[in-house]
Design a protein around this motif. Structure first.
Motif, PDB file in Angstrom:
ATOM      1  N   ALA A   1       0.877  -1.174   0.000  1.00  0.00           N
ATOM      2  CA  ALA A   1       0.000   0.000   0.000  1.00  0.00           C
ATOM      3  C   ALA A   1       0.908   1.215   0.000  1.00  0.00           C
ATOM      4  O   ALA A   1       1.623   1.461   0.974  1.00  0.00           O
ATOM      5  N   PHE A   2       0.898   1.964  -1.091  1.00  0.00           N
ATOM      6  CA  PHE A   2       1.906   3.002  -1.294  1.00  0.00           C
ATOM      7  C   PHE A   2       1.466   4.352  -0.741  1.00  0.00           C
ATOM      8  O   PHE A   2       0.287   4.697  -0.739  1.00  0.00           O
TER       9      PHE A   2
ATOM     10  N   GLN B   1      -1.915 -10.530   3.818  1.00  0.00           N
ATOM     11  CA  GLN B   1      -2.895 -11.547   4.200  1.00  0.00           C
ATOM     12  C   GLN B   1      -4.302 -11.161   3.768  1.00  0.00           C
ATOM     13  O   GLN B   1      -5.295 -11.460   4.429  1.00  0.00           O
ATOM     14  N   GLY B   2      -4.367 -10.472   2.629  1.00  0.00           N
ATOM     15  CA  GLY B   2      -5.660 -10.130   2.044  1.00  0.00           C
ATOM     16  C   GLY B   2      -6.339  -8.933   2.657  1.00  0.00           C
ATOM     17  O   GLY B   2      -7.528  -8.691   2.402  1.00  0.00           O
TER      18      GLY B   2
ATOM     19  N   VAL C   1      -2.050  -4.749  10.671  1.00  0.00           N
ATOM     20  CA  VAL C   1      -1.009  -5.029   9.676  1.00  0.00           C
ATOM     21  C   VAL C   1       0.295  -4.363  10.091  1.00  0.00           C
ATOM     22  O   VAL C   1       1.378  -4.965  10.041  1.00  0.00           O
ATOM     23  N   VAL C   2       0.217  -3.102  10.527  1.00  0.00           N
ATOM     24  CA  VAL C   2       1.412  -2.392  10.968  1.00  0.00           C
ATOM     25  C   VAL C   2       2.008  -3.087  12.190  1.00  0.00           C
ATOM     26  O   VAL C   2       3.238  -3.218  12.319  1.00  0.00           O
TER      27      VAL C   2
END
Length: 850
Positions: free
Chosen positions: A472-473, A488-489, A506-507
């Protein structure tokens, strides 16, 4: 609802203003041969700068206007002014503007038609209400009044509104509107009063820089020699810049507004000396203010309907275009008009008396370009003002002070002209300007990414590989840099809320990766400069407040302003006696490069080169980073052999790299600087070598959490032009008594012995899991505003929210409790140890000592 005539109102108002205020036009009998400052452009920005420079005592200020004052975007502007802005620093600009509007009539004797009606921003959705609370929590430490208001208050202020669906409002009492023509004439009168000269009918045909840094400015009346040249040429600014070789990212957009016939209720209010406040309807994307006894309505069309005058980008405005307008097109406004009719039913019963459609100059992000540029010395920009009237007074003061003092009074990095590089091409400009205009009133959420014009041509050597791994940019000075990896989706979309983000877990996974395994990250967006040659050491030492590192060593060094404020933080690597590799943040690349370039001695025997786009950078970080590195090279990577802050030129898997033992996470790690052409090969080798240790990718959000835990300051947040280095806790890096004199040395010698006005601390905030501080939130103590946060995150090691904050010294002691405001609620925060966690080198040192 019908249109009576095209622009009858605006032209009659303009003629009335001409009769009310006289402004002598200097014709061929007036000429100037020499000037201290030559300003190109006679709109509200150019005249404001001339006024402020002259008022502050600068002699020989000359303003050159192609035709007559206001002949550009100024004359047809709607004239709105406001204290409000989502950007913290921009509010200071707005504040200074309105302060000036309130005083300049008495100072110059020229009426400006300023109406301090106040303004209301209306919320029809929960997210808009959260936006208002968010903005309140970032505003209270500013002097201008701003308040949330309920429905009864809104209806009392503006009885014409249909209140159905309105949830609340954000009210700025000092806002209003002014007559742009009259304002400009007052500024011009003030400039003349203090000694500036204004030459109208004086187009600039050429500009040339002389060997001594001064400028020659050609006009039909002759050539003017000026020490400083300012481009304030409005929608001619791009073409004026081209005269000096600049390619400015500016393009005009069509902005339309409508003015209605007189409304009986407003006629009665006018007799009583009352006016309705200006309205900004975020749902419908338009503003409404009172104009005499009618309404002025200015919509912002949607992205797919707004019009950009893109041919002006290449060809410039048509010859003679000044006080002309575009043909209006109400069909583009149909959706906005539906919302207007719903909010203001009287609009459907009132004739449209006139429609104005004129050019307003946009930069990609709507914000202006204010200040110098690294490409030219003594050349200043005051261009790209999408809201020129609101910015005029503050921008003129800000730039005047900068030109006089060699540094601005406060940080305004978001308007720095060098935030755009060569990567900002025509297509990016057009796409981004369209998005920015079309989303003008859309809430801006913390951490939100907007995607128009992306990616640019500035992508790293592993962009495709990281994209394939579900990166994710985030956008960093034209680069795409991973913020996190949704392996993981998980969702990768941008957050559209003010609460804790969907990527929180996620972080956390990436933080755990760094702490307990090993990760790799793309750091290519760093700004990177090479300084080499016999005089390099002497020059660099005169620029920074720290001493020079030894050969093959690294240190943190700071550029200071003459007043001792923190201009920049640099990571300096000494590769040889007179060879240095300098790294800075992506967002400050050209900002920092400019400072160095503009201070280069004329007779030098060394070179300074920006190598940002030639060099790729990876970080290999975490518990097993040394193990991964050892698989890539036969060299000894042990702690005693490859020490912290050591740099070594070596091969990794056959790729030449400059390896530095350093990591912004504070954990064991190396930065690997290399030829960007080798990025893909090196990345694959790192990933292959790390498989045995469960290596994975991590992004910048994990880094942010860890760096705050380790007490690492961030430039632009904890360090900026608003604070001195001792307030920011940078004492170890500042050497006031260094033998080599450096810029700001005299100032920091004095500051070192003075009492601190504020002190940077680390706070642990109990938010009950709702959200995390992000920066610029208000801090309360004893029901008074006492400070503000600078940056924040969630500490996955503590399981609590954390942040940096500036507090008065008497409140900065360990254990003191203050309160951080988030979305209208005040959460308890405790002043805690700094750092919260020891860095890896500190842990090793403590272990060895024990």
């Amino acid at each position: 609802m019908k249109i009576l005539s095209y622009c009858v109102w605006k032209r009659s108002a303009y003629r009335a203003a001409l009769g009310r205020i006289t402004c002598s036009r200097n014709h061929s009998s007036s000429s100037v041969e020499n000037a201290n400052v030559a300003i190109i452009g006679g709109g509200c920005i150019g005249t404001s700068l001339a006024y402020h420079l002259a008022k502050f005592g600068v002699n020989d200020v000359c303003l050159l206007e192609k035709t007559e004052l206001t002949a550009g975007s100024t004359w047809h502007a709607a004239g709105l002014t406001t204290y409000y802005h989502p950007g913290i620093n921009m509010r200071k600009l707005h504040f200074d503007s309105i302060k000036m509007f309130n005083k300049i009539e008495a100072e110059t004797g020229q009426e400006i038609g300023f109406h301090a009606t106040g303004s209301l921003r209306l919320a029809h959705t929960k997210e808009h209400m959260n936006e208002f609370k968010y903005m309140m929590g970032r505003h209270t430490h500013h002097p201008a009044n701003q308040q949330l208001v309920d429905l009864d208050t809104i209806h009392f202020m503006h009885p014409l509104l249909n209140m159905e669906g309105i949830l609340g409002g954000l009210y700025n009492p000092g806002d209003g509107h002014t007559d742009p023509y009259s304002l400009t004439m007052a500024l011009a009168a003030g400039a003349r009063m203090y000694g500036a000269k204004i030459l109208q009918d004086t187009p600039v045909t050429a500009t040339r820089q002389r060997d001594d840094g001064s400028w020659e400015v050609d006009t039909p009346r002759g050539t003017i020699t000026a020490k400083h040249l300012v481009n304030a040429a409005g929608f001619h600014a791009r073409q004026v810049g081209q005269l000096s070789g600049l390619d400015l990212p500016l393009v005009p957009v069509h902005h339309q507004y409508m003015v209605t016939a007189s409304i009986p209720m407003l006629e009665e209010w006018k007799k009583e000396g009352r006016e309705i406040p200006a309205i900004r309807d975020l749902r419908g994307s338009y503003y409404v203010r009172q104009e005499r006894t009618g309404l002025l309505v200015g919509p912002y069309e949607a992205v797919d309907k707004m019009v950009i005058q893109d041919d002006w980008y290449d060809d410039g405005p048509p010859k003679g275009f000044g006080k002309e307008l575009f043909q209006h097109d109400l069909d583009r406004l149909d959706k906005c008009i539906e919302h207007v009719v719903d909010l203001l039913p009287i609009f459907n019963e009132t004739d449209i008396q006139s429609v104005v459609a004129g050019p307003i100059t946009y930069s990609p992000d709507i914000l202006p370009l204010i200040g110098p540029t690294f490409k030219l010395k003594n050349y200043w920009l005051a261009v790209g003002f999408g809201y020129g009237i609101a910015h005029s007074g503050g921008a003129g003061k800000f730039l005047a002070r900068w030109m006089m003092n060699g540094e601005p009074d406060y940080d305004l990095i978001e308007c720095d002209p060098d935030r755009y590089g060569d990567w900002c091409d025509k297509q990016y400009l057009l796409d981004k300007a369209r998005e920015s205009y079309g989303m003008n009133t859309t809430p801006v959420f913390p951490g939100e990414e907007r995607w128009a014009g992306r990616p640019t041509k500035r992508v790293s050597g592993v962009y495709q590989q990281t994209k394939a791994k579900d990166a994710a940019f985030g956008f960093h000075a034209g680069w795409e840099q991973p913020h996190f990896f949704a392996t993981q989706g998980e969702r990768k979309d941008t957050p559209v809320c003010y609460l804790r983000k969907h990527y929180h877990d996620v972080v956390g996974r990436e933080v755990d990766l760094i702490l307990n395994k090993v990760g790799v990250t793309d750091l290519t967006p760093f700004g990177k400069f090479m300084l080499e040659g016999p005089g390099a050491t002497k020059f660099l030492s005169s620029m920074v407040a720290n001493t020079m590192p030894k050969v093959n060593r690294v240190n943190l060094s700071h550029l200071l302003t003459p007043c001792g404020k923190v201009y920049a933080e640099l990571t300096v690597t000494r590769l040889d006696k007179d060879r240095y590799y300098i790294v800075t943040g992506s967002g400050s690349e050209l900002h920092d490069f400019r400072w160095l370039v503009h201070n280069l001695p004329k007779d030098r025997d060394f070179t300074l080169t920006n190598v940002t786009e030639n060099m790729g950078v990876f970080g290999v970080t975490g518990k097993y980073a040394r193990d991964v590195m050892s698989k890539l090279t036969p060299e000894d990577m042990s702690h005693d052999s490859f020490k912290f802050l050591e740099c070594r030129e070596m091969d990794l898997a056959g790729v030449p790299v400059q390896a530095t033992r350093i990591s912004y996470t504070g954990e064991l790690g190396w930065e690997l600087h290399h030829d960007i052409k080798d990025s893909a090969k090196l990345y694959d080798a790192i990933c292959t070598a790390g498989r045995a240790f469960d290596i994975a990718d991590y992004g910048t959000l994990a880094v942010n959490s860890l760096r705050i835990e380790k007490g690492f300051r961030g430039w632009g947040a904890e360090m900026n032009l608003d604070k001195n280095p001792f307030e920011a806790g940078l004492n170890p890096f500042i050497k006031p008594n260094k033998k080599v004199r450096f810029i700001g040395q005299d100032a920091v010698k004095k500051l070192k012995d003075e009492e601190l006005k504020s002190k940077l601390v680390t706070l642990i905030v109990e938010t009950h899991g709702r959200q995390d501080p992000a920066g610029d939130e208000v801090i309360w103590f004893d029901n008074k505003v006492v400070g503000n946060t600078t940056s924040g995150a969630f500490s996955y090691q503590l399981g609590k929210s954390i942040c940096f904050a500036y507090l008065p010294p008497h409140l900065a002691s360990l254990g003191n409790q203050v309160y951080v405001e988030l979305l209208g609620l005040r959460y308890p925060a405790i002043v805690s140890r700094d750092p919260l966690f020891d860095t890896e080198p500190a842990r090793v040192a403590k272990g060895a000592a024990s």
